[in-house]
Motif scaffolding. Sequence first.
Motif, mmCIF file in Angstrom:
data_model
loop_
_atom_site.group_PDB
_atom_site.id
_atom_site.type_symbol
_atom_site.label_atom_id
_atom_site.label_comp_id
_atom_site.label_asym_id
_atom_site.label_seq_id
_atom_site.Cartn_x
_atom_site.Cartn_y
_atom_site.Cartn_z
ATOM 1 N N ASN A 8 0.822 -1.204 0.000
ATOM 2 C CA ASN A 8 0.000 0.000 0.000
ATOM 3 C C ASN A 8 0.863 1.264 0.000
ATOM 4 N N THR A 26 -10.563 0.786 -4.705
ATOM 5 C CA THR A 26 -9.410 0.022 -4.258
ATOM 6 C C THR A 26 -9.716 -1.445 -4.495
ATOM 7 N N LYS A 35 -5.453 0.937 -7.272
ATOM 8 C CA LYS A 35 -6.354 2.031 -6.900
ATOM 9 C C LYS A 35 -6.579 2.901 -8.131
ATOM 10 N N SER A 76 -6.105 3.524 2.526
ATOM 11 C CA SER A 76 -5.515 2.272 2.975
ATOM 12 C C SER A 76 -6.116 1.054 2.296
ATOM 13 N N GLY A 77 -5.252 0.155 1.894
ATOM 14 C CA GLY A 77 -5.662 -1.167 1.432
ATOM 15 C C GLY A 77 -5.398 -2.183 2.516
ATOM 16 N N ILE A 114 -2.380 -4.654 -5.051
ATOM 17 C CA ILE A 114 -3.323 -3.574 -4.799
ATOM 18 C C ILE A 114 -3.358 -2.678 -6.025
ATOM 19 N N CYS A 169 1.084 2.893 -3.198
ATOM 20 C CA CYS A 169 -0.220 3.284 -3.747
ATOM 21 C C CYS A 169 -0.706 4.609 -3.169
ATOM 22 N N VAL A 215 -8.042 -5.314 -4.102
ATOM 23 C CA VAL A 215 -6.976 -6.137 -3.542
ATOM 24 C C VAL A 215 -7.223 -7.573 -3.980
#
Length: 117
Positions: A26, A44, A61, A92-93, A59, A29, A46
Amino acid sequence: MLKIKCFSFFPASSLQCYTCTSQSSNTNCMVPTNCSASDTSCMTSVVAGGIGGFTMSTITKTCEAICKESGLNAGIVSSKVSCCSTNLCNTSGASSIKSTYIILVVALGFLVTLLRQ
């Protein structure tokens, strides 16, 4: 008759989202991007998978005009798509990755149990 025209000195601001493509962390990202005028959501995604004790997550985005949340758990591969609609809301992922790892650990534990029998 007097006509008054109003002009704005401030351009209409577009949505801002963090963007990246297929990153393993992350941290990679966190690139703020001005979305196009038609984009209304930050997405997002994942994707995680693993076998034999090896796991890998990616990930992605993006800015999206239409975003649909979804989740899939297909044994050793899982994915989760989340959407939000305020500036830089897709920070946040991590929560997606944590829940994915739990699913993977349970799936791998089940697989190891089956193979031992």
